[in-house]
Design a protein around this motif. Structure first.
Motif, PDB file in Angstrom:
ATOM      1  N   PHE A 140       0.623   1.616  -2.765  1.00  0.00           N
ATOM      2  CA  PHE A 140      -0.459   1.885  -1.813  1.00  0.00           C
ATOM      3  C   PHE A 140       0.123   2.949  -0.655  1.00  0.00           C
ATOM      4  N   ASN A 141       1.247   2.544   0.111  1.00  0.00           N
ATOM      5  CA  ASN A 141       1.524   3.437   1.049  1.00  0.00           C
ATOM      6  C   ASN A 141       2.032   4.771   0.552  1.00  0.00           C
ATOM      7  N   GLY A 162       0.042   4.562 -15.524  1.00  0.00           N
ATOM      8  CA  GLY A 162      -1.192   3.751 -15.969  1.00  0.00           C
ATOM      9  C   GLY A 162      -0.954   2.404 -15.091  1.00  0.00           C
ATOM     10  N   ALA A 163       0.152   1.865 -14.957  1.00  0.00           N
ATOM     11  CA  ALA A 163       0.417   0.603 -14.249  1.00  0.00           C
ATOM     12  C   ALA A 163       0.126   1.029 -12.697  1.00  0.00           C
ATOM     13  N   HIS A 169      -5.456   0.576  -7.508  1.00  0.00           N
ATOM     14  CA  HIS A 169      -6.724   0.007  -7.456  1.00  0.00           C
ATOM     15  C   HIS A 169      -6.889  -1.268  -6.939  1.00  0.00           C
ATOM     16  N   ILE A 170      -6.048  -2.340  -7.521  1.00  0.00           N
ATOM     17  CA  ILE A 170      -6.114  -3.462  -7.119  1.00  0.00           C
ATOM     18  C   ILE A 170      -5.776  -3.522  -5.576  1.00  0.00           C
ATOM     19  N   VAL A 172      -6.288  -1.452  -3.372  1.00  0.00           N
ATOM     20  CA  VAL A 172      -7.670  -0.806  -2.527  1.00  0.00           C
ATOM     21  C   VAL A 172      -8.580  -2.139  -2.430  1.00  0.00           C
ATOM     22  N   LYS A 173      -8.789  -2.581  -3.473  1.00  0.00           N
ATOM     23  CA  LYS A 173      -9.803  -3.760  -3.433  1.00  0.00           C
ATOM     24  C   LYS A 173      -9.675  -4.717  -2.640  1.00  0.00           C
ATOM     25  N   LYS A 174      -8.283  -5.208  -2.605  1.00  0.00           N
ATOM     26  CA  LYS A 174      -7.881  -6.135  -1.730  1.00  0.00           C
ATOM     27  C   LYS A 174      -7.949  -5.971  -0.481  1.00  0.00           C
ATOM     28  N   ILE A 175      -7.512  -4.751  -0.033  1.00  0.00           N
ATOM     29  CA  ILE A 175      -7.617  -4.355   1.302  1.00  0.00           C
ATOM     30  C   ILE A 175      -9.111  -4.318   1.778  1.00  0.00           C
TER      31      ILE A 175
END
Length: 183
Positions: A140-141, A162-163, A169-170, A172-175
């Motif tokens: 993310f950072n 891909g990973a 994506h995961i 961003v959704k958690k944040i």
């Protein structure tokens, strides 16, 4: 001041007479970027300073054997990221605590930091990021703050694009979920 190209830095570094000049050019070009990358991972200013110094000591020692099979800055980011992971693992093992406890400690350090000059929203974002698992936090950072491309992050972390996309994506959704629950 004109930004010096990596090829020029490497060429100057290969000559004993211009090695120090080349390294100073490299520091000028990358030290601040690396500092902020490291700082976002370890939070504490003093720890970040130490890790940046350790990173550039390793760069100095190994730049002569740099194979040019990746970009210079991704190679430096890899060294810095590995230094951070090693540091966080040592901290966790030394204190015999879980990653979650380390993240809580980092969050408290962030809240008390005199070096953190972000506003309330920035602080909330940083605290939300600290809830992510280590690899998601790093990805993310690198993507969000360092604006790195997935293929560059892939070079640094040795993970498939891909990973990386899935992890980002995961993350961003958690944040988003954390920040929307705090309203």
């Amino acid at each position: 001041m004109k930004q010096v190209e990596d090829d020029e830095i490497l060429l100057k570094f290969s000559d004993e007479k211009t090695r120090n000049t080349a390294f100073n050019l490299l520091l000028t070009k990358y030290q601040q970027k690396i500092y902020w990358h490291v700082r976002r991972l370890v939070i504490d200013h003093d720890d970040a300073d130490d890790l940046v110094q350790d990173t550039f000591v390793k760069v100095w020692k190994n730049l002569g054997s740099f194979r040019n099979d990746s970009q210079l800055y991704t190679w430096i980011y890899r060294i810095a990221t590995n230094e951070c992971i090693t540091f966080l693992n040592k901290k966790r093992n030394k204190n015999n605590v879980s990653l979650e406890e380390i993240n809580t400690e980092l969050s408290e350090t962030l809240a008390a930091s005199t070096y953190f000059d972000g506003d309330k929203i920035e602080r909330k974002l940083q605290q939300a990021i600290l809830t992510l698992p280590e690899k998601q936090r790093i990805i993310f950072n690198m993507k969000y703050f360092d604006d790195m491309k997935y293929d560059e992050i892939s070079e640094v972390l040795g993970t498939s694009v891909g990973a990386l996309k899935a992890s980002f994506h995961i993350a961003v959704k958690k944040i988003e979920r954390i920040l929307s629950n705090e309203d």
